[in-house]
Design a protein around this motif. Structure first.
Motif, PDB file in Angstrom:
ATOM      1  N   ALA A   1       0.782  -1.339  -0.007  1.00 48.26           N
ATOM      2  CA  ALA A   1      -0.098  -0.044   0.075  1.00 48.26           C
ATOM      3  C   ALA A   1       0.964   1.297   0.156  1.00 48.26           C
ATOM      4  N   PHE A   2       1.732   1.371   0.593  1.00 46.14           N
ATOM      5  CA  PHE A   2       3.015   2.514   0.793  1.00 46.14           C
ATOM      6  C   PHE A   2       3.243   2.902  -0.580  1.00 46.14           C
ATOM      7  N   TRP A   3       3.848   1.955  -1.367  1.00 44.67           N
ATOM      8  CA  TRP A   3       4.564   2.398  -2.614  1.00 44.67           C
ATOM      9  C   TRP A   3       3.290   2.953  -3.534  1.00 44.67           C
ATOM     10  N   GLU A   4       2.087   2.401  -3.227  1.00 38.88           N
ATOM     11  CA  GLU A   4       0.982   3.148  -3.976  1.00 38.88           C
ATOM     12  C   GLU A   4       0.550   4.614  -3.476  1.00 38.88           C
ATOM     13  N   MET A   5       1.000   4.818  -2.362  1.00 33.95           N
ATOM     14  CA  MET A   5       0.761   6.229  -1.829  1.00 33.95           C
ATOM     15  C   MET A   5       1.927   7.164  -2.142  1.00 33.95           C
ATOM     16  N   LEU A   6       2.879   6.675  -2.737  1.00 34.53           N
ATOM     17  CA  LEU A   6       3.979   7.451  -3.161  1.00 34.53           C
ATOM     18  C   LEU A   6       4.145   7.724  -4.635  1.00 34.53           C
TER      19      LEU A   6
END
Length: 224
Positions: free
Chosen positions: A99-104
């Motif tokens: 999820a974090f990679w998607e949020m960047l």
């Protein structure tokens, strides 16, 4: 909740989990997050969670084939404490990082905070500045390692934090019920920032706003 798009959703029904692509080059977030940190964070830390998660579920007919979200949201049903801990740590680590990679997104490519999400943030926190302060406080006050999250709970926005690789979806683990749907999160484990920021977590959190993928946050908000 609809999952993110860079290979995250596609692996949900896979027999074994795999490391998703970042969706951008290691140096794409520099100078806010440096290339070496991204390379180690994605290729070592996240990859390690995936490998350990696959090892934990291998040969377990009750778990093989389950979606990642099902694994992390139904942990109390796993009777074996050691297995439950492995799923919590490594399934949580895989979900959180995917999820974090998607949020960047590289600066300028993640769009602007606007529309329904901006209006909801102002309604919940008073202003965007007050939201960012609340989020930064949650990230900065998380003792040791963990995450800060902007979530939707009962159609309202809230800021929460979780320890280690826990996340708000972990019903019965983080809370009696799930805390809500994460739409934005920041990793405050030292491996996420220490090469560049050392002990200056607040500087890392401040730089995070330069690389937020607001398009993705808005998509998650709409889905929630």
């Amino acid at each position: 909740m609809a999952l993110a798009s860079r290979g995250f959703a596609q692996e949900e029904n896979a027999a074994a989990f795999s490391l998703p692509d970042l969706g951008f080059k290691f140096d794409a977030l520099a100078p806010h997050i440096d290339a070496r940190t991204m390379e180690i964070h994605h290729g070592k830390h996240h990859a390690g969670y995936v490998a350990k998660l696959n090892a934990a579920i291998a040969g377990n007919a009750a778990l093989e084939g389950k979606s990642l979200q099902d694994l992390v949201s139904a942990l109390p049903a796993v009777a074996d404490e050691g297995l439950r801990t492995a799923l919590r740590n490594n399934g949580g680590g895989h979900w959180n990082h995917s999820a974090f990679w998607e949020m960047l997104a590289p600066e300028g490519e993640g769009g602007k905070l606007e529309g329904d999400l901006e209006a909801a943030i102002k309604s919940a926190f008073g202003s965007v500045d007050d939201f960012q302060k609340s989020f930064a406080d949650a990230a900065g006050s998380r003792f040791g390692s963990g995450w800060a999250w902007l979530i939707v709970q009962d159609k309202k926005l809230k800021v929460v934090s979780t320890p280690n690789q826990d996340n708000p979806l972990m019903k019965g683990i983080v809370h009696d019920s799930d805390l809500g749907t994460p739409i934005l999160g920041i990793d405050v484990w030292e491996h996420a920032y220490y090469l560049n920021y050392q002990n200056r977590r607040a500087d890392y959190v401040g730089a995070f706003w330069k690389v937020v993928n607001w398009k993705e946050a808005s998509r998650r908000f709409a889905a929630a």
